[in-house]
Scaffold this active site. Structure first.
Site, PDB file in Angstrom:
ATOM      1  CB  CYS A 120      -2.213   4.655   4.188  1.00  0.00           C
ATOM      2  SG  CYS A 120      -3.602   3.907   3.332  1.00  0.00           S
ATOM      3  CB  SER A 121      -0.341   0.807   6.458  1.00  0.00           C
ATOM      4  OG  SER A 121      -1.322   1.441   7.268  1.00  0.00           O
ATOM      5  CB  CYS A 122      -4.717  -0.827   2.442  1.00  0.00           C
ATOM      6  SG  CYS A 122      -5.400   0.832   2.313  1.00  0.00           S
TER       7      CYS A 122
ATOM      8  CB  CYS B  63      -0.910   0.011   1.230  1.00  0.00           C
ATOM      9  SG  CYS B  63      -1.841   1.552   1.388  1.00  0.00           S
TER      10      CYS B  63
END
Lengths: 151, 208, 102
Positions: free
Chosen positions: B101-103, B98
């Protein structure tokens, strides 16, 4: 709806250089040509949800790109597959970017609202009150007021 | 008020107190949430993978609708984004990142690992995927295409890795012990039993 | 096409300055702070008080230096507090009072 296999071009647009926005289309794909792999469903527009505004439901596609041309490095044949919302995609015919694909009205016009627990309904239009800066730096302007310079 | 000038622990304490006082989030609700998140772990994803390797019907369901497949195993998916499953084949390897962000498919893999959230991983995965996975000792033959999946929106993605050779008669619960979080993100390949140090096709080529 | 100068600082795909950085593969256990912040966001999301999109907007709004200085969940608590203030769920006066009591 854009059918699978359709060649599309990602808008070469940079709203983040003009105003305070929230965008889910990565910078490295702007202006790039890819191919729709499939329609993933319809989802409320995160660009609105991020500001607690009423959000229109948008078609979301999985779009496949060749990886090496993105930075002119990498291994031939490698690919990048990314979820992109329809307004960011342009149909491409004969290598020339065309008008944006027309939206399915029945889906796109549906407006969803997040339910508020103890939040007045009219607070959806309210972003950060004008002039208020909580980071102590000019990095959090009023989203409604327009101009935002990237840090 | 400049929130960034505050000690984060103090800010959390103040937010916690206000949310409790207003009846928005009680300490009990927060504790319940922590317990629920702690219960999700890569073991759940590994179980899905192992069953997919042994049950063609489940495999088809998992590839068509990851959320329903997880729910059929009683993995709680309520409130989680739709789960998409990416099938590796001898010709195609998936790598999930991702960049924005940090999906991460937390419902089936738990909290994302530290490195998955790092700037270096997010920057390098889409630009130099082969160099990146080499840091895990993973090499793919040039004929195997890498497809980097940048998780930007409403889905969460996990990889269905290749089943390693030498596991032909293994039951699902034993197969599940082979599958690691890194295999389901795509930075590693499921190692052939007894060959855990090696992460390449140099050893007998895994069969789907 | 060089987009490096146009990208927002959180939009990290291909970002030049991280290309030579190795990956820290060590396991970093979450702290109690991390888990509580994570859980608060979950409760607020489940109750419709704030969306994950608003969380992200708040994180992206952090100045670049702070974005990289703060730990992952320190970014989150700043964004959560900012969103609660923006939505009027809490007021600055209430927050100031709660901070004074802590």
């Amino acid at each position: 709806m854009i059918p699978p296999g359709t060649t599309v071009r990602v808008r070469d647009d940079w709203p983040e250089t003009r105003e305070k926005v929230h965008i889910r289309t990565p910078h490295y794909l702007r202006g790039r040509t890819g191919r729709v792999l499939r329609h993933l469903g319809n989802f409320p527009n995160p660009e609105d949800l991020a500001f607690a505004r009423p959000a229109r439901t948008l078609p979301l596609y999985h779009v496949l790109f060749d990886q090496p041309p993105l930075w002119e490095e990498g291994s031939p044949g490698d690919e990048v597959l990314v979820e992109i919302y329809e307004p960011w995609l342009m149909l491409e015919r004969d290598g020339i970017a065309d008008a944006p694909p027309s939206r399915s009205r029945s889906l796109s016009d549906r407006v969803i609202q997040t339910s508020g627990a103890g939040v007045p309904a009219n607070s959806f239009a309210v972003g950060v009150p004008s002039g208020q800066v909580r980071w102590g730096a000019p990095g959090f302007p009023d989203p409604a007021s327009g101009h935002h310079a990237l840090p | 008020m400049n929130l960034l000038a505050l000690e984060p622990e103090r800010l959390l304490g103040a937010v916690r107190a206000l949310l409790a006082a207003k009846g928005i989030a009680s300490p009990a609700e927060i504790a319940e949430r922590i317990a629920a998140t702690d219960a999700a772990s890569p073991a759940q994803g590994a179980r899905m993978v192992a069953i997919a390797w042994t049950d063609p019907e489940f495999r088809a369901l998992m590839l068509a609708d990851g959320t329903r497949a997880a729910e059929s195993l009683a993995i709680p998916m309520r409130g989680a984004p739709p789960l998409g499953v990416l099938e590796n084949t001898p010709d195609l390897h998936h790598l999930v990142v991702c960049t924005l962000c940090s999906c991460y498919p937390r419902a089936v893999l738990g909290y994302p690992p530290f490195w998955y959230k790092s700037a270096a991983y997010r920057a390098r995965a889409v630009r130099d995927p082969r160099g990146l996975i080499a840091e895990w000792g993973t090499t793919l033959p040039p004929a195997t295409k890498i497809r980097v999946v940048d998780s930007t929106a409403d889905y969460r993605w996990m990889v269905l890795p290749l089943r390693p050779a030498g596991t032909e008669n293994w039951p699902a619960d034993r197969l599940a012990t082979l599958v690691r979080e890194t295999d389901m993100i795509g930075v590693t390949l499921v190692a052939t039993p007894g060959d855990h140090a090696l992460n390449s096709f140099a050893s007998p080529r895994p069969q789907a | 096409m060089d987009h490096e100068g146009l990208r927002a600082h959180h939009d990290l795909g291909g970002a030049q300055k991280y290309l030579c950085q190795g990956i820290d593969q060590a396991a970093h256990a979450l702290t109690d702070f991390d888990k509580e912040v994570d859980a608060i966001r979950g409760v607020l999301g489940a109750k419709g008080v704030m969306t994950v999109d608003e969380l992200r907007r708040g994180i992206e709004s952090l100045p670049e230096a702070d974005y990289h200085r703060l730990t992952y969940y320190q970014r989150w608590i700043c964004s959560i507090a900012d969103n609660l203030l923006a939505r009027g769920v809490i007021t600055e006066a209430e927050l100031a009072a709660a901070l004074a009591e802590s």
